[in-house]
Design a protein around this motif. Structure first.
Motif, PDB file in Angstrom:
ATOM      1  N   VAL A 272       0.854  -1.193   0.000  1.00 36.20           N
ATOM      2  CA  VAL A 272       0.000   0.000   0.000  1.00 36.20           C
ATOM      3  C   VAL A 272       0.883   1.234   0.000  1.00 36.20           C
ATOM      4  O   VAL A 272       1.886   1.296   0.719  1.00 36.20           O
ATOM      5  CB  VAL A 272      -0.967   0.026   1.207  1.00 36.20           C
ATOM      6  CG1 VAL A 272      -0.219  -0.004   2.534  1.00 36.20           C
ATOM      7  CG2 VAL A 272      -1.886   1.250   1.146  1.00 36.20           C
ATOM      8  N   ILE A 273       0.536   2.186  -0.856  1.00 32.96           N
ATOM      9  CA  ILE A 273       1.222   3.479  -0.902  1.00 32.96           C
ATOM     10  C   ILE A 273       0.173   4.585  -0.842  1.00 32.96           C
ATOM     11  O   ILE A 273      -0.806   4.573  -1.592  1.00 32.96           O
ATOM     12  CB  ILE A 273       2.056   3.652  -2.185  1.00 32.96           C
ATOM     13  CG1 ILE A 273       3.085   2.533  -2.338  1.00 32.96           C
ATOM     14  CG2 ILE A 273       2.766   5.004  -2.164  1.00 32.96           C
ATOM     15  CD1 ILE A 273       3.911   2.632  -3.617  1.00 32.96           C
ATOM     16  N   TYR A 274       0.407   5.536   0.040  1.00 36.27           N
ATOM     17  CA  TYR A 274      -0.470   6.700   0.171  1.00 36.27           C
ATOM     18  C   TYR A 274       0.273   7.916  -0.355  1.00 36.27           C
ATOM     19  O   TYR A 274       1.299   8.318   0.204  1.00 36.27           O
ATOM     20  CB  TYR A 274      -0.839   6.885   1.639  1.00 36.27           C
ATOM     21  CG  TYR A 274      -1.755   8.049   1.929  1.00 36.27           C
ATOM     22  CD1 TYR A 274      -2.852   8.337   1.125  1.00 36.27           C
ATOM     23  CD2 TYR A 274      -1.540   8.847   3.054  1.00 36.27           C
ATOM     24  CE1 TYR A 274      -3.698   9.395   1.422  1.00 36.27           C
ATOM     25  CE2 TYR A 274      -2.388   9.897   3.360  1.00 36.27           C
ATOM     26  CZ  TYR A 274      -3.463  10.169   2.540  1.00 36.27           C
ATOM     27  OH  TYR A 274      -4.303  11.214   2.845  1.00 36.27           O
ATOM     28  N   VAL A 275      -0.212   8.494  -1.444  1.00 34.59           N
ATOM     29  CA  VAL A 275       0.434   9.658  -2.058  1.00 34.59           C
ATOM     30  C   VAL A 275      -0.253  10.923  -1.545  1.00 34.59           C
ATOM     31  O   VAL A 275      -1.374  11.248  -1.923  1.00 34.59           O
ATOM     32  CB  VAL A 275       0.373   9.584  -3.596  1.00 34.59           C
ATOM     33  CG1 VAL A 275       1.021  10.824  -4.199  1.00 34.59           C
ATOM     34  CG2 VAL A 275       1.063   8.317  -4.099  1.00 34.59           C
ATOM     35  N   ASP A 276       0.436  11.632  -0.658  1.00 35.99           N
ATOM     36  CA  ASP A 276      -0.104  12.842  -0.026  1.00 35.99           C
ATOM     37  C   ASP A 276       0.999  13.892   0.103  1.00 35.99           C
ATOM     38  O   ASP A 276       1.132  14.544   1.128  1.00 35.99           O
ATOM     39  CB  ASP A 276      -0.685  12.492   1.356  1.00 35.99           C
ATOM     40  CG  ASP A 276      -1.364  13.682   2.014  1.00 35.99           C
ATOM     41  OD1 ASP A 276      -1.801  14.597   1.289  1.00 35.99           O
ATOM     42  OD2 ASP A 276      -1.455  13.707   3.255  1.00 35.99           O
TER      43      ASP A 276
ATOM     44  N   VAL B 111      -3.368   4.823  -2.869  1.00 37.03           N
ATOM     45  CA  VAL B 111      -4.376   5.774  -2.398  1.00 37.03           C
ATOM     46  C   VAL B 111      -3.891   7.176  -2.727  1.00 37.03           C
ATOM     47  O   VAL B 111      -2.836   7.609  -2.253  1.00 37.03           O
ATOM     48  CB  VAL B 111      -4.623   5.624  -0.881  1.00 37.03           C
ATOM     49  CG1 VAL B 111      -5.721   6.589  -0.427  1.00 37.03           C
ATOM     50  CG2 VAL B 111      -5.000   4.183  -0.534  1.00 37.03           C
ATOM     51  N   MET B 112      -4.657   7.868  -3.550  1.00 40.76           N
ATOM     52  CA  MET B 112      -4.312   9.227  -3.962  1.00 40.76           C
ATOM     53  C   MET B 112      -5.136  10.223  -3.161  1.00 40.76           C
ATOM     54  O   MET B 112      -6.368  10.207  -3.188  1.00 40.76           O
ATOM     55  CB  MET B 112      -4.592   9.412  -5.452  1.00 40.76           C
ATOM     56  CG  MET B 112      -3.736   8.549  -6.371  1.00 40.76           C
ATOM     57  SD  MET B 112      -1.991   9.053  -6.407  1.00 40.76           S
ATOM     58  CE  MET B 112      -2.116  10.688  -7.164  1.00 40.76           C
ATOM     59  N   ASP B 113      -4.464  11.100  -2.438  1.00 35.19           N
ATOM     60  CA  ASP B 113      -5.135  12.098  -1.603  1.00 35.19           C
ATOM     61  C   ASP B 113      -5.467  13.346  -2.419  1.00 35.19           C
ATOM     62  O   ASP B 113      -4.866  13.610  -3.462  1.00 35.19           O
ATOM     63  CB  ASP B 113      -4.223  12.465  -0.432  1.00 35.19           C
ATOM     64  CG  ASP B 113      -4.921  13.330   0.601  1.00 35.19           C
ATOM     65  OD1 ASP B 113      -5.976  12.917   1.109  1.00 35.19           O
ATOM     66  OD2 ASP B 113      -4.409  14.423   0.904  1.00 35.19           O
ATOM     67  N   ASP B 114      -6.438  14.110  -1.943  1.00 36.03           N
ATOM     68  CA  ASP B 114      -6.776  15.428  -2.532  1.00 36.03           C
ATOM     69  C   ASP B 114      -7.065  15.353  -4.018  1.00 36.03           C
ATOM     70  O   ASP B 114      -6.676  16.231  -4.794  1.00 36.03           O
ATOM     71  CB  ASP B 114      -5.631  16.417  -2.290  1.00 36.03           C
ATOM     72  CG  ASP B 114      -5.462  16.770  -0.825  1.00 36.03           C
ATOM     73  OD1 ASP B 114      -6.486  17.036  -0.168  1.00 36.03           O
ATOM     74  OD2 ASP B 114      -4.324  16.768  -0.335  1.00 36.03           O
ATOM     75  N   SER B 115      -7.801  14.315  -4.458  1.00 37.69           N
ATOM     76  CA  SER B 115      -7.849  14.039  -5.896  1.00 37.69           C
ATOM     77  C   SER B 115      -9.244  13.829  -6.472  1.00 37.69           C
ATOM     78  O   SER B 115      -9.391  13.156  -7.486  1.00 37.69           O
ATOM     79  CB  SER B 115      -7.007  12.787  -6.181  1.00 37.69           C
ATOM     80  OG  SER B 115      -7.515  11.649  -5.485  1.00 37.69           O
ATOM     81  N   SER B 116     -10.270  14.424  -5.874  1.00 33.52           N
ATOM     82  CA  SER B 116     -11.640  14.153  -6.332  1.00 33.52           C
ATOM     83  C   SER B 116     -12.340  15.335  -6.989  1.00 33.52           C
ATOM     84  O   SER B 116     -13.563  15.348  -7.126  1.00 33.52           O
ATOM     85  CB  SER B 116     -12.490  13.654  -5.155  1.00 33.52           C
ATOM     86  OG  SER B 116     -12.048  12.394  -4.715  1.00 33.52           O
TER      87      SER B 116
ATOM     88  N   PHE C  60      -9.951   0.958 -10.295  1.00 33.74           N
ATOM     89  CA  PHE C  60     -10.521   1.795  -9.242  1.00 33.74           C
ATOM     90  C   PHE C  60     -11.316   0.937  -8.268  1.00 33.74           C
ATOM     91  O   PHE C  60     -12.203   0.181  -8.668  1.00 33.74           O
ATOM     92  CB  PHE C  60     -11.414   2.862  -9.873  1.00 33.74           C
ATOM     93  CG  PHE C  60     -12.089   3.769  -8.892  1.00 33.74           C
ATOM     94  CD1 PHE C  60     -11.354   4.605  -8.067  1.00 33.74           C
ATOM     95  CD2 PHE C  60     -13.482   3.798  -8.791  1.00 33.74           C
ATOM     96  CE1 PHE C  60     -11.978   5.455  -7.166  1.00 33.74           C
ATOM     97  CE2 PHE C  60     -14.113   4.639  -7.906  1.00 33.74           C
ATOM     98  CZ  PHE C  60     -13.358   5.471  -7.085  1.00 33.74           C
ATOM     99  N   LEU C  61     -11.001   1.045  -6.982  1.00 31.04           N
ATOM    100  CA  LEU C  61     -11.708   0.277  -5.963  1.00 31.04           C
ATOM    101  C   LEU C  61     -12.800   1.076  -5.267  1.00 31.04           C
ATOM    102  O   LEU C  61     -13.819   0.523  -4.865  1.00 31.04           O
ATOM    103  CB  LEU C  61     -10.722  -0.252  -4.908  1.00 31.04           C
ATOM    104  CG  LEU C  61      -9.703  -1.278  -5.378  1.00 31.04           C
ATOM    105  CD1 LEU C  61      -8.835  -1.730  -4.207  1.00 31.04           C
ATOM    106  CD2 LEU C  61     -10.397  -2.473  -6.022  1.00 31.04           C
ATOM    107  N   GLY C  62     -12.582   2.384  -5.111  1.00 32.70           N
ATOM    108  CA  GLY C  62     -13.582   3.206  -4.446  1.00 32.70           C
ATOM    109  C   GLY C  62     -13.013   4.550  -4.049  1.00 32.70           C
ATOM    110  O   GLY C  62     -11.789   4.713  -3.938  1.00 32.70           O
TER     111      GLY C  62
ATOM    112  N   PHE D 209      -6.950   2.754  -5.605  1.00 32.37           N
ATOM    113  CA  PHE D 209      -6.730   1.972  -6.821  1.00 32.37           C
ATOM    114  C   PHE D 209      -5.926   0.726  -6.485  1.00 32.37           C
ATOM    115  O   PHE D 209      -5.232   0.660  -5.458  1.00 32.37           O
ATOM    116  CB  PHE D 209      -5.982   2.787  -7.873  1.00 32.37           C
ATOM    117  CG  PHE D 209      -6.684   4.028  -8.321  1.00 32.37           C
ATOM    118  CD1 PHE D 209      -7.542   4.001  -9.407  1.00 32.37           C
ATOM    119  CD2 PHE D 209      -6.507   5.233  -7.644  1.00 32.37           C
ATOM    120  CE1 PHE D 209      -8.207   5.148  -9.829  1.00 32.37           C
ATOM    121  CE2 PHE D 209      -7.153   6.387  -8.061  1.00 32.37           C
ATOM    122  CZ  PHE D 209      -8.014   6.344  -9.150  1.00 32.37           C
ATOM    123  N   THR D 210      -5.973  -0.248  -7.381  1.00 33.64           N
ATOM    124  CA  THR D 210      -5.133  -1.426  -7.228  1.00 33.64           C
ATOM    125  C   THR D 210      -4.554  -1.791  -8.579  1.00 33.64           C
ATOM    126  O   THR D 210      -5.074  -1.398  -9.631  1.00 33.64           O
ATOM    127  CB  THR D 210      -5.905  -2.620  -6.640  1.00 33.64           C
ATOM    128  OG1 THR D 210      -4.988  -3.686  -6.348  1.00 33.64           O
ATOM    129  CG2 THR D 210      -6.946  -3.134  -7.623  1.00 33.64           C
TER     130      THR D 210
END
Length: 269
Positions: free
Chosen positions: A189-193, A219-224, A256-258, A266-267
């Motif tokens: 798992v990688i969280y890009v923030d 997991v992409m932060d601030d991206s919606s 895309f997972l959710g 994402f996976t």
């Protein structure tokens, strides 16, 4: 006169946001179901409904330790993020039990310590790593306090929860030492923030995408911003840089997972 009016308006907005945040946390039987992350996404395909479920989950279903952790980082400006994200991380890590986890952009250690805490509560081994300048260095959309030793602060917060020290690297995510570390192993798992400017967010995405393990999570932060998510008054849809990366690349290159608020999961298979 304009400044006074603006200040009053800002106070009213903050008050309304606080009330709405509390109302989202009130117990609702219709949301009181302990689902896996995948089950939650399937049951609540609408982003706003999923966000409401996650916010409610934190305050009514999640372990007390997870709620305490969120409360700790909500105080004294120790962390950003939103309540729903703690539930998202609890469900993701409880389900996937990653052995190697990485955060880009640690700030004061909220997510790295949360990763360690979840691993501890669920009794699975997890190496937690973080790459960050650990300084007040900012981007075009952010400002950070200058009177904090960010590295010592992140380590101290981690230790306050009885967790081993994460593997921290003090560097910009684009520095050679950082990119070599990312490429040095396959991450579950990688969280890009990190930096929110498009060029840096794009570089972070590409190097992290290529370093994911099979079935690894990104997991992409601030991206919606460019999704159908409509944030509540206390929520936030994201910044242009990461949102553009997700819209132009991640959605077509990964599965895309959710999406929970401005976090998109994402996976790679």
């Amino acid at each position: 006169m304009v400044s006074v009016t603006g200040a009053v308006s800002a106070r009213i907005s903050r008050f309304q946001a606080t009330l709405q945040r509390k109302s989202f946390a009130h117990y609702r039987e219709s949301l009181a179901e302990d689902l896996s992350f995948e089950q939650a996404v399937n049951k609540y395909p609408d982003r706003n409904a999923l966000y409401a479920y996650m916010h409610h989950y934190l305050w009514n279903i999640a372990p007390a330790e997870i709620r305490h952790h969120r409360s700790y980082f909500s105080q004294r400006r120790r962390g950003f993020g939103e309540d729903a994200f703690h539930a998202m991380w609890w469900l993701l890590l409880r389900d996937y039990q990653p052995q190697r986890a990485l955060e880009i952009g640690v700030y004061r250690g909220q997510i790295t310590s949360l990763m360690g805490l979840i691993a501890k509560l669920c009794a699975f081994p997890c190496e937690v790593h973080g790459i960050s300048p650990f300084s007040s260095a900012a981007d075009t959309v952010s400002k950070y306090r200058k009177n904090i030793d960010y590295l010592d602060d992140a380590i101290a917060s981690n230790r306050s929860f009885g967790l081993p020290d994460p593997n921290f690297i003090k560097a910009l995510s684009t520095d050679t030492i950082a990119t070599e570390h990312i490429r040095s192993r396959a991450w579950n798992v990688i969280y890009v923030d990190g930096n929110h400017d498009y060029e840096v967010a794009l570089a972070d995405y590409k190097v992290c995408r290529d370093a994911l393990a099979h079935n690894g999570l990104l997991v992409m932060d601030d991206s919606s911003l460019y999704t159908d998510y409509r944030p509540a008054k206390f929520s936030f849809a994201g910044h242009p840089g990461p949102s553009r990366v997700v819209h132009e690349l991640a959605c077509s290159e990964l599965r895309f997972l959710g999406g929970v608020g401005h976090n998109n999961v994402f996976t790679i298979c």
